[in-house]
Write a protein that holds these residues in place. Structure first.
Motif, PDB file in Angstrom:
ATOM      1  N   MET A 161       0.864  -1.212   0.000  1.00  0.00           N
ATOM      2  CA  MET A 161       0.000   0.000   0.000  1.00  0.00           C
ATOM      3  C   MET A 161       0.885   1.242   0.000  1.00  0.00           C
ATOM      4  SD  MET A 161      -2.674   0.990   3.014  1.00  0.00           S
ATOM      5  CE  MET A 161      -3.004   2.619   3.497  1.00  0.00           C
ATOM      6  N   GLN A 162       0.531   2.173  -0.860  1.00  0.00           N
ATOM      7  CA  GLN A 162       1.297   3.415  -0.939  1.00  0.00           C
ATOM      8  C   GLN A 162       1.085   4.198   0.353  1.00  0.00           C
ATOM      9  OE1 GLN A 162       0.116   5.772  -4.240  1.00  0.00           O
ATOM     10  NE2 GLN A 162       1.872   7.132  -4.112  1.00  0.00           N
ATOM     11  N   CYS A 163       2.154   4.866   0.849  1.00  0.00           N
ATOM     12  CA  CYS A 163       2.038   5.587   2.107  1.00  0.00           C
ATOM     13  C   CYS A 163       1.090   6.774   1.966  1.00  0.00           C
ATOM     14  CB  CYS A 163       3.405   6.100   2.563  1.00  0.00           C
ATOM     15  SG  CYS A 163       4.492   4.767   3.074  1.00  0.00           S
ATOM     16  N   PRO A 164       0.121   6.921   2.885  1.00  0.00           N
ATOM     17  CA  PRO A 164      -0.797   8.072   2.824  1.00  0.00           C
ATOM     18  C   PRO A 164      -0.072   9.374   3.165  1.00  0.00           C
ATOM     19  CG  PRO A 164      -1.666   6.311   4.203  1.00  0.00           C
ATOM     20  CD  PRO A 164      -0.236   6.000   3.951  1.00  0.00           C
ATOM     21  N   GLU A 165      -0.685  10.481   2.733  1.00  0.00           N
ATOM     22  CA  GLU A 165      -0.123  11.817   3.000  1.00  0.00           C
ATOM     23  C   GLU A 165      -0.424  12.224   4.451  1.00  0.00           C
ATOM     24  OE1 GLU A 165       0.912  12.765  -1.123  1.00  0.00           O
ATOM     25  OE2 GLU A 165       0.960  14.209   0.513  1.00  0.00           O
ATOM     26  N   THR A 166       0.242  13.282   4.903  1.00  0.00           N
ATOM     27  CA  THR A 166       0.070  13.767   6.285  1.00  0.00           C
ATOM     28  C   THR A 166      -1.394  14.077   6.639  1.00  0.00           C
ATOM     29  OG1 THR A 166       2.281  14.710   6.216  1.00  0.00           O
ATOM     30  CG2 THR A 166       0.844  15.488   7.966  1.00  0.00           C
ATOM     31  N   PRO A 167      -2.167  14.789   5.780  1.00  0.00           N
ATOM     32  CA  PRO A 167      -3.567  15.072   6.155  1.00  0.00           C
ATOM     33  C   PRO A 167      -4.373  13.817   6.468  1.00  0.00           C
ATOM     34  CG  PRO A 167      -2.960  16.361   4.236  1.00  0.00           C
ATOM     35  CD  PRO A 167      -1.830  15.411   4.489  1.00  0.00           C
ATOM     36  N   VAL A 168      -4.056  12.717   5.789  1.00  0.00           N
ATOM     37  CA  VAL A 168      -4.779  11.462   6.044  1.00  0.00           C
ATOM     38  C   VAL A 168      -4.450  10.978   7.463  1.00  0.00           C
ATOM     39  CG1 VAL A 168      -5.030   9.056   5.333  1.00  0.00           C
ATOM     40  CG2 VAL A 168      -4.820  10.844   3.604  1.00  0.00           C
ATOM     41  N   TRP A 169      -3.154  11.060   7.839  1.00  0.00           N
ATOM     42  CA  TRP A 169      -2.754  10.629   9.191  1.00  0.00           C
ATOM     43  C   TRP A 169      -3.361  11.538  10.253  1.00  0.00           C
ATOM     44  CZ3 TRP A 169      -1.888   5.933   9.373  1.00  0.00           C
ATOM     45  CH2 TRP A 169      -1.088   5.267   8.427  1.00  0.00           C
ATOM     46  N   GLU A 170      -3.486  12.832   9.918  1.00  0.00           N
ATOM     47  CA  GLU A 170      -4.108  13.756  10.880  1.00  0.00           C
ATOM     48  C   GLU A 170      -5.553  13.361  11.125  1.00  0.00           C
ATOM     49  OE1 GLU A 170      -3.435  17.625   9.172  1.00  0.00           O
ATOM     50  OE2 GLU A 170      -1.434  17.790  10.029  1.00  0.00           O
ATOM     51  N   GLN A 171      -6.265  12.998  10.053  1.00  0.00           N
ATOM     52  CA  GLN A 171      -7.655  12.563  10.224  1.00  0.00           C
ATOM     53  C   GLN A 171      -7.725  11.248  10.985  1.00  0.00           C
ATOM     54  OE1 GLN A 171     -10.324  13.023   6.693  1.00  0.00           O
ATOM     55  NE2 GLN A 171      -8.427  13.670   5.713  1.00  0.00           N
ATOM     56  N   PHE A 172      -6.748  10.361  10.740  1.00  0.00           N
ATOM     57  CA  PHE A 172      -6.694   9.074  11.431  1.00  0.00           C
ATOM     58  C   PHE A 172      -6.519   9.295  12.936  1.00  0.00           C
ATOM     59  CE2 PHE A 172      -5.972   4.658  12.053  1.00  0.00           C
ATOM     60  CZ  PHE A 172      -4.879   4.503  12.878  1.00  0.00           C
ATOM     61  N   LEU A 173      -5.630  10.243  13.292  1.00  0.00           N
ATOM     62  CA  LEU A 173      -5.386  10.537  14.711  1.00  0.00           C
ATOM     63  C   LEU A 173      -6.624  11.140  15.376  1.00  0.00           C
ATOM     64  CD1 LEU A 173      -1.746  11.936  14.676  1.00  0.00           C
ATOM     65  CD2 LEU A 173      -2.543   9.842  15.774  1.00  0.00           C
ATOM     66  N   GLU A 174      -7.433  11.812  14.593  1.00  0.00           N
ATOM     67  CA  GLU A 174      -8.678  12.389  15.093  1.00  0.00           C
ATOM     68  C   GLU A 174      -9.783  11.352  15.197  1.00  0.00           C
ATOM     69  OE1 GLU A 174      -9.900  15.667  15.609  1.00  0.00           O
ATOM     70  OE2 GLU A 174      -7.891  16.478  15.638  1.00  0.00           O
ATOM     71  N   ASN A 175      -9.479  10.110  14.845  1.00  0.00           N
ATOM     72  CA  ASN A 175     -10.475   9.026  14.811  1.00  0.00           C
ATOM     73  C   ASN A 175     -11.610   9.316  13.833  1.00  0.00           C
ATOM     74  OD1 ASN A 175      -9.182   7.469  16.844  1.00  0.00           O
ATOM     75  ND2 ASN A 175     -10.064   8.824  18.382  1.00  0.00           N
ATOM     76  N   ARG A 176     -11.284  10.036  12.774  1.00  0.00           N
ATOM     77  CA  ARG A 176     -12.325  10.365  11.806  1.00  0.00           C
ATOM     78  C   ARG A 176     -12.351   9.397  10.637  1.00  0.00           C
ATOM     79  NH1 ARG A 176     -10.834  15.291   9.754  1.00  0.00           N
ATOM     80  NH2 ARG A 176     -12.841  15.458   8.764  1.00  0.00           N
ATOM     81  N   ILE A 177     -11.245   8.718  10.401  1.00  0.00           N
ATOM     82  CA  ILE A 177     -11.222   7.713   9.324  1.00  0.00           C
ATOM     83  C   ILE A 177     -10.443   6.482   9.780  1.00  0.00           C
ATOM     84  CG2 ILE A 177     -11.448   9.247   7.336  1.00  0.00           C
ATOM     85  CD1 ILE A 177      -8.396   9.192   7.082  1.00  0.00           C
TER      86      ILE A 177
END
Lengths: 171, 179
Positions: free
Chosen positions: A1-17
């Motif tokens: 899997m290609q590494c996601p960009e920073t905004p994706v990780w920010e949303q992940f940390l927010e428990n949004r995705i």
């Protein structure tokens, strides 16, 4: 899997995705050291901004200023309300007196003779005479007199009511 | 019913201690959001006072749940109303309301230069666009989540995410430049 960009990780940390463009993010994180580093950086950045913004200054005594502001406005409203009630009451009394002047002349003479020693009764007699005077002024066609009398009675009524209520009210 | 709901119930009844507790707990957050939007310490303090007066005079309408996001929305709308009125005045009377470059950045209350971290952070924050600055303050100071911030600012959560991301990136650059 290609590494996601920073905004994706920010949303992940927010428990949004939970899933990124290419799959399950938690699974990817377990297997990718680079992304774990990126996520740690995002967490430390959040901590940094949190502590930095926590240092934004607040004026001393802000709480007292806010509380006194609330009660100051509340007291002003109380004075205004009691003043208005007093004005309406006194206007009503003046209107009644105009129609019933002869009767109130008799009552006035009677109360004056009775109220020699009682200060409260003398005060009431004074109020009654003020209103009677205003009513006589209306009868003579002098509009200013009843207005002044009514205002004086309204102020006195307001003071009396405000004094009885003991300042701003707490329901 | 949790402790905050009990506090709000007491506040609705006009309980003095509940009023004091809310002012103590939420006053700084209200002030900081107002300061972020209005840029002047005096205006922010007045705005915070106005919000609490409104809150008290219409205390029966205060929601039991979701109080913090609701309160931040009241502050946000109140400050925007003030800014709109100021813009109207400044259009009508431009000379009286023209702000100096220093006022535009920080209300003229603090020096632009300063080694103190507080001042550097405030300065950096004041250089951000308003939406990014507001989103950062709501996220990191009042600890609201994306949905709550989106509700306060009247935008989507995706837009909040974009503003936060850009705001953090800009703050990082500014803070790195200023050491």
């Amino acid at each position: 899997m290609q590494c996601p960009e920073t905004p994706v990780w920010e949303q992940f940390l927010e428990n949004r995705i939970e899933y990124g463009p290419n799959g399950d993010l938690a699974e990817h994180l377990e297997g990718c050291a680079l992304c774990r580093e990126q996520v740690d950086f995002c967490k430390s950045e959040d901590n940094y901004f949190g502590s930095a913004l926590a240092e934004l200054s607040v004026p001393d005594g802000l709480e007292e200023v806010l509380i006194s502001r609330i009660y100051q406005v509340e007291r002003s409203w109380q004075w205004l309300k009691t003043g208005l009630v007093g004005l309406l009451l006194s206007s009503g009394l003046v209107a009644v007196f105009v129609g019933w002047l002869p009767l109130f002349h008799i009552i006035g003479r009677l109360t004056r003779s009775l109220a020699v020693e009682s200060i409260l009764l003398q005060f009431l007699v004074l109020l009654v005479n003020l209103v009677r005077w205003a009513a006589e002024g209306v009868q003579r066609g002098e509009p200013l007199l009843p207005t002044f009398a009514a205002l004086l009675v309204a102020c006195l009524a307001g003071l009396f009511v405000q004094g009885r209520k003991g300042g701003y009210s707490n329901a | 019913m949790d402790s905050e709901e009990k506090l709000i119930l007491l506040f609705r009844q006009g309980d003095d201690e509940a009023v004091a507790h809310l002012a103590k707990h939420y006053g700084p957050q209200v002030y900081r959001l107002a300061r972020c939007l209005l840029r002047s310490q005096e205006e922010a303090q007045d705005a915070a006072g106005d919000v609490f007066v409104k809150l008290y005079s219409r205390r029966e309408e205060v929601p039991l749940q979701g109080f913090k996001p609701w309160l931040m929305r009241v502050v946000y709308n109140h400050c925007h109303d003030l800014l709109r009125r100021r813009q109207t005045f400044s259009r009508l009377l431009p000379r009286l309301f023209r702000m100096s470059p220093a006022d535009q950045y920080n209300g003229g209350d603090e020096a632009l230069e300063g080694a103190d971290r507080k001042l550097i952070v405030e300065e950096a924050l004041n250089l951000l666009p308003e939406q990014e600055k507001t989103a950062l303050v709501l996220r990191f100071y009042t600890d609201m989540n994306y949905e709550e911030i989106a509700n306060v600012m009247g935008v989507s959560t995706a837009t909040v995410g974009t503003w936060l991301h850009r705001g953090k990136a800009r703050m990082r650059v500014i803070l790195e430049q200023r050491g």
